[in-house]
Write an enzyme that holds these catalytic residues in place. Structure first.
Site, PDB file in Angstrom:
ATOM      1  N   CYS A 101     -23.733  11.206 -38.135  1.00 50.68           N
ATOM      2  CA  CYS A 101     -22.705  11.480 -37.129  1.00 50.68           C
ATOM      3  C   CYS A 101     -21.360  11.831 -37.760  1.00 50.68           C
ATOM      4  O   CYS A 101     -20.666  12.726 -37.304  1.00 50.68           O
ATOM      5  CB  CYS A 101     -22.502  10.269 -36.227  1.00 50.68           C
ATOM      6  SG  CYS A 101     -23.942   9.791 -35.281  1.00 50.68           S
ATOM      7  N   HIS A 102     -20.991  11.089 -38.810  1.00 50.56           N
ATOM      8  CA  HIS A 102     -19.625  11.197 -39.339  1.00 50.56           C
ATOM      9  C   HIS A 102     -19.450  12.214 -40.464  1.00 50.56           C
ATOM     10  O   HIS A 102     -18.341  12.378 -40.962  1.00 50.56           O
ATOM     11  CB  HIS A 102     -19.165   9.837 -39.866  1.00 50.56           C
ATOM     12  CG  HIS A 102     -18.968   8.806 -38.789  1.00 50.56           C
ATOM     13  ND1 HIS A 102     -17.952   8.865 -37.886  1.00 50.56           N
ATOM     14  CD2 HIS A 102     -19.668   7.685 -38.494  1.00 50.56           C
ATOM     15  CE1 HIS A 102     -18.022   7.818 -37.077  1.00 50.56           C
ATOM     16  NE2 HIS A 102     -19.061   7.097 -37.421  1.00 50.56           N
ATOM     17  N   ARG A 239     -10.585 -14.262 -47.969  1.00 53.99           N
ATOM     18  CA  ARG A 239      -9.334 -14.682 -48.594  1.00 53.99           C
ATOM     19  C   ARG A 239      -8.588 -15.659 -47.708  1.00 53.99           C
ATOM     20  O   ARG A 239      -8.051 -16.663 -48.176  1.00 53.99           O
ATOM     21  CB  ARG A 239      -8.454 -13.459 -48.902  1.00 53.99           C
ATOM     22  CG  ARG A 239      -7.295 -13.789 -49.813  1.00 53.99           C
ATOM     23  CD  ARG A 239      -7.792 -14.086 -51.212  1.00 53.99           C
ATOM     24  NE  ARG A 239      -6.800 -14.782 -52.043  1.00 53.99           N
ATOM     25  CZ  ARG A 239      -6.614 -16.080 -52.071  1.00 53.99           C
ATOM     26  NH1 ARG A 239      -7.319 -16.871 -51.277  1.00 53.99           N
ATOM     27  NH2 ARG A 239      -5.724 -16.632 -52.860  1.00 53.99           N
ATOM     28  N   CYS A 243      -7.502 -19.499 -48.538  1.00 51.54           N
ATOM     29  CA  CYS A 243      -6.136 -20.003 -48.408  1.00 51.54           C
ATOM     30  C   CYS A 243      -6.100 -21.228 -47.500  1.00 51.54           C
ATOM     31  O   CYS A 243      -5.463 -22.234 -47.820  1.00 51.54           O
ATOM     32  CB  CYS A 243      -5.226 -18.922 -47.811  1.00 51.54           C
ATOM     33  SG  CYS A 243      -4.301 -18.000 -49.049  1.00 51.54           S
TER      34      CYS A 243
END
Lengths: 282, 109
Positions: A101-102, A239, A243
């Site tokens: 498609c892309h 991440r 944290c």
């Protein structure tokens, strides 16, 4: 006495090291051609908290910085190549690949810069990975990837790589606003036994050392990030999880609505910075 | 058999005769050390690239023995003097017997 005198000398000697901990003034030129915006005036909605927004690249050592400047030296590009292969791989009941498609990955330039983004049909804010999974399940008839898993991150990195140099530009008004507000709330909420919010480190204390590490503004323009510590690409949600865990709190899960909201809010704090993903960090 | 192994090299296309040029090489490879265990506690067998060589017009430039402590995706960067136009040939030897190679021509100019 002698001991005290030595402490005084030590204190004098330490002073310049603290000065060095400031963000540096290097300029990032990717592959000797693309000039990147790594410092820019803070967008209006964070102007009361920050004067300038800065890429985390400025907080890393010269050696780490250099790795990101050349695609051959950037270890994250190996994963981008893997993502590009998946892009052309036919999967699922509909006998389609992403490229059916892309077309080329190059046609996706600019996409990464606008995510997370409101999706009208679904009535929710979606991250890039959520959108990819929607394509996989509803258009390809393939299985959804686990959030922040290797294949999903490789695809995100490949999508990000073609947007490098373009400014992050996520929309925070209109239907996305309530999600953005939720993200902002989370950003300023202290969590865990250490009672830290995102802002404690990344807004109030960036530029300072947290033990041996140099605190950045916690911008997400470089995600997915190749981290030297684990030699692989890391997603923004993973991440965030790390944290929050470090504040000694129970964390939300990658892909949860809390982290989607937080990703939108944090991305909006970096509006104007160039997309860097896959970047190289500690 | 290791999967997803792909060699990459970066060599300048041209050089002055006698000039030392910088060569960068990278091969994507798991470099499984043989020390790790899987979820069931069984040892994951060692599977690494154990030798890397570079030749210029048939003459050896560098010959490296790799050991299990070397990380994933081994990267080598070195300088080589180019006396004349010719071809660099890079070869990686895998524990499983596979040999991967790549060559790059350098012109004088």
């Amino acid at each position: 006495m002698k001991f005290r005198a030595m402490t005084a000398i030590a204190a004098v000697m330490l002073a310049p090291t603290f000065a060095l901990a400031e963000a540096d003034d290097d300029t990032m030129v990717l592959n000797e051609e693309t000039e990147m915006v790594t410092k820019t005036a803070a967008p209006a909605h964070v102007a009361d908290a920050l004067d300038q927004v800065m890429s985390g690249w400025h907080f890393r050592s010269d050696e780490t910085q250099a790795m990101q400047l050349d695609d051959f030296d950037n270890p994250g590009m190996v994963f981008v190549e893997a993502g590009l292969e998946t892009w052309d791989t036919v999967e699922g009941s509909e006998d389609k690949s992403c490229s059916s498609c892309h077309n080329d990955m190059d046609s996706m330039a600019g996409v990464r810069a606008t995510y997370p983004k409101w999706n009208e049909a679904a009535g929710e804010v979606r991250t890039l990975q959520m959108q990819v999974n929607d394509c996989r399940t509803s258009r390809m008839g393939a299985e959804a990837w686990k959030y922040d898993s290797g294949t999903a991150i490789n695809m995100e990195a490949a999508l990000s790589s073609v947007s490098r140099g373009l400014p992050v530009n996520v929309a925070i008004d209109g239907p996305a606003q309530s999600t953005w507000e939720m993200g902002k709330e989370l950003y300023y909420t202290r969590t865990g036994q250490l009672d830290l919010s995102c802002a404690t480190c990344h807004e109030d204390s960036y530029g300072m050392m947290i033990r041996a590490d140099h605190l950045s503004q916690g911008q997400t323009n470089g995600f997915p990030v190749y981290r030297l510590k684990n030699a692989k690409l890391n997603g923004a949600h993973s991440r965030f999880k790390g944290c929050v865990r470090d504040t000694r709190a129970e964390t939300y899960n990658p892909g949860s609505k809390e982290f989607v909201a937080l990703e939108l809010y944090v991305a909006s704090r970096g509006n104007g910075l160039s997309v860097e993903g896959p970047s190289v960090r500690n | 058999m290791a999967s997803g192994v792909k060699p990459r090299v970066k060599v300048p296309k041209t050089a002055a005769a006698g000039e030392a040029i910088t060569i960068k090489t990278l091969i994507s490879h798991n470099m499984e050390s043989g020390q790790r265990k899987d979820k069931e506690g069984n040892k994951i067998p060692r599977s690494i690239i154990n030798r890397f060589t570079a030749e210029f017009n048939g003459e050896s430039v560098i010959d490296v023995t790799l050991e299990p402590a070397i990380s994933t995706n081994p990267y080598f960067q070195f300088d080589a003097t180019v006396p004349e136009a010719g071809e660099f040939k890079f070869t990686w030897y895998d524990d499983d017997g596979s040999v991967y190679d790549e060559s790059k021509k350098v012109a004088i100019g």
